[in-house]
Design a protein around this motif. Structure first.
Motif, PDB file in Angstrom:
ATOM      1  N   ILE B 111       0.832  -1.214   0.000  1.00 52.64           N
ATOM      2  CA  ILE B 111       0.000   0.000   0.000  1.00 52.64           C
ATOM      3  C   ILE B 111       0.863   1.259   0.000  1.00 52.64           C
ATOM      4  O   ILE B 111       0.571   2.235  -0.683  1.00 52.64           O
ATOM      5  N   TYR B 112       1.910   1.242   0.817  1.00 49.75           N
ATOM      6  CA  TYR B 112       2.738   2.438   0.976  1.00 49.75           C
ATOM      7  C   TYR B 112       4.199   2.043   1.175  1.00 49.75           C
ATOM      8  O   TYR B 112       4.480   1.189   2.003  1.00 49.75           O
ATOM      9  N   PRO B 113       5.143   2.629   0.460  1.00 47.12           N
ATOM     10  CA  PRO B 113       4.880   3.579  -0.621  1.00 47.12           C
ATOM     11  C   PRO B 113       4.275   2.873  -1.846  1.00 47.12           C
ATOM     12  O   PRO B 113       4.520   1.695  -2.067  1.00 47.12           O
ATOM     13  N   GLU B 114       3.497   3.641  -2.589  1.00 52.67           N
ATOM     14  CA  GLU B 114       2.768   3.064  -3.713  1.00 52.67           C
ATOM     15  C   GLU B 114       3.736   2.728  -4.831  1.00 52.67           C
ATOM     16  O   GLU B 114       4.677   3.472  -5.098  1.00 52.67           O
ATOM     17  N   ILE B 115       3.517   1.581  -5.472  1.00 49.78           N
ATOM     18  CA  ILE B 115       4.336   1.209  -6.635  1.00 49.78           C
ATOM     19  C   ILE B 115       3.407   0.864  -7.804  1.00 49.78           C
ATOM     20  O   ILE B 115       2.207   0.874  -7.650  1.00 49.78           O
TER      21      ILE B 115
END
Lengths: 137, 174
Positions: B111-115
Motif C-alpha cells: 500500500i505504501y509507498p505506492e508502486i
C-alpha cells in the motif's frame, strides 16, 4: 359426563403445549447473543493498522521518528499528510479518527471524531510514553 | 325415537366441532413450527457465515506469522525475500497448502509507498516491483458467495533495511 371431562383435559393440555412452544420461541428470540464479532474484528484491524504504520519507513526515517518530531512540536504536517495518504489507500472511502497523545495530552488529531470501534495502543518512543488511538468509523 | 335421533345428531355435531378445533389447532401448530424452523435455519446459515469469517480473520492474522513468510525480528511482518521464495515451497508442498488454505485467494498487497499497479504470480525475479503478490489461488467454478477479509501488515525489505506498509487480503469463496 366423563367424555366431556376428558375432552376438556385434552383441550387444556393442548393449550399448555402451545404456551410452552410460544415461550420457547420467545426465549430463543430474546436470549440471542449480541453481535460482537464484527466489533472484535474492527478492533484487530485498527490495532494492526497502528502497529504497522509505526514501523513503516518514511525516506530515511520511520513513522515512529515522525511521531516523535511531531511530539517535540517541530513538524506535524508531514505526519498528518502521510497518514491521510496511507489511510486513503488502506481503507478507501472509510472515515477514521486518529489521536496521538502523551500523558493524556493530545498533540495531534487526524480526521473527525465519529462513531466506531477505537483501538488504543501505548508505545514508548525515545523514552516518551505515547498513546495512539485509531477509530474506524 | 326422536330423542335418540336428536341425541345422535347432537353427538355428531360435537364430534365435528371437536375435530374442526383440532384441525385448526394442528394447522396453527404446523404453521408456527414451519416459520420457527425457517428462522432457525436462517440463523444457522448466518452463524455458519460468521464462523467462516472468524476463520478467515484468524487465517489472515496467522499468515504474517507463518515461518515461511514472517520476518525474523519483527512480529506481524512479512519478509519480501521469503515471500518471493515461497513459490518453490508452495509448489513442493501443494497438497499441504491446498488443504490449509482451501477455496481462497490469498494475496499480499503493498500500500505504501505506492508502486506500479501490477500483479505477480512469482514470475518476476527479485528485486521486484509488484503491487500485489498472489500466494494461493483456488477459486471454485461455481461459488455462491464471496467475502473479503484483510489486515494491514508490514513488508520488510532486508536488502534496503526498510519497511513498507501492506495488507494481507483473503477472498473466501463458498
Amino acid at each position: 359426563m366423563n367424555k366431556k371431562a376428558q375432552i376438556e383435559i385434552i383441550g387444556l393440555m393442548l393449550i399448555v403445549l402451545l404456551l410452552t412452544f410460544l415461550a420457547v420461541v420467545f426465549l430463543r428470540l430474546t436470549l440471542k447473543p449480541s453481535e460482537s464479532i464484527a466489533e472484535a474484528r474492527q478492533n484487530i484491524i485498527a490495532s494492526a493498522t497502528i502497529d504497522s504504520i509505526l514501523k513503516t519507513s518514511y525516506q530515511e526515517k520511520t513513522f515512529e521518528s515522525l511521531i516523535y518530531d511531531c511530539y517535540q512540536a517541530t513538524n506535524c504536517n508531514i505526519l498528518e499528510q502521510e497518514i491521510n495518504n496511507i489511510m486513503e489507500k488502506l481503507m478507501p472511502k472509510k472515515q477514521f479518527y486518529m489521536i496521538f497523545s502523551s500523558n493524556d495530552q493530545i498533540f495531534l488529531e487526524i480526521g473527525k471524531n465519529c462513531l466506531g470501534i477505537q483501538a488504543n495502543n501505548p508505545y514508548i518512543i525515545n523514552s516518551i510514553p505515547i498513546k495512539i488511538s485509531l477509530k474506524l468509523c | 325415537m326422536i330423542a335418540r335421533l336428536y341425541s345422535t345428531k347432537k353427538a355428531q355435531l360435537q364430534m365435528i366441532e371437536t375435530i374442526l378445533v383440532l384441525l385448526i389447532f394442528l394447522f396453527i401448530l404446523i404453521f408456527g413450527i414451519y416459520f420457527y424452523y425457517q428462522y432457525v435455519f436462517t440463523d444457522i446459515q448466518e452463524e455458519a457465515s460468521e464462523i467462516s469469517e472468524k476463520q478467515a480473520t484468524t487465517l489472515v492474522s496467522s499468515i504474517t506469522n507463518l515461518p515461511e513468510l514472517s520476518c525474523t525480528r519483527e512480529k506481524d511482518c512479512i519478509d519480501i525475500i521469503k515471500l518471493i521464495n515461497f513459490k518453490s515451497i508452495y509448489n513442493q508442498n501443494r497438497a499441504y497448502y491446498s488443504t490449509l488454505f482451501k477455496n481462497k485467494k490469498i494475496s499480499i498487497q503493498q500500500i505504501y509507498p505506492e508502486i506500479q499497479q501490477n500483479s505477480c504470480s512469482f514470475t518476476n525475479t527479485f528485486p521486484i516491483q509488484c503491487q500485489e503478490i498472489i500466494i494461493h489461488e483456488s477459486i471454485p467454478k461455481n461459488y455462491k458467495s464471496k467475502s473479503i477479509v484483510s489486515l494491514p501488515t508490514l513488508i520488510n525489505y532486508p536488502n534496503k533495511n526498510k519497511n513498507s506498509l501492506g495488507k494481507v487480503v483473503i477472498e473466501v469463496y463458498k
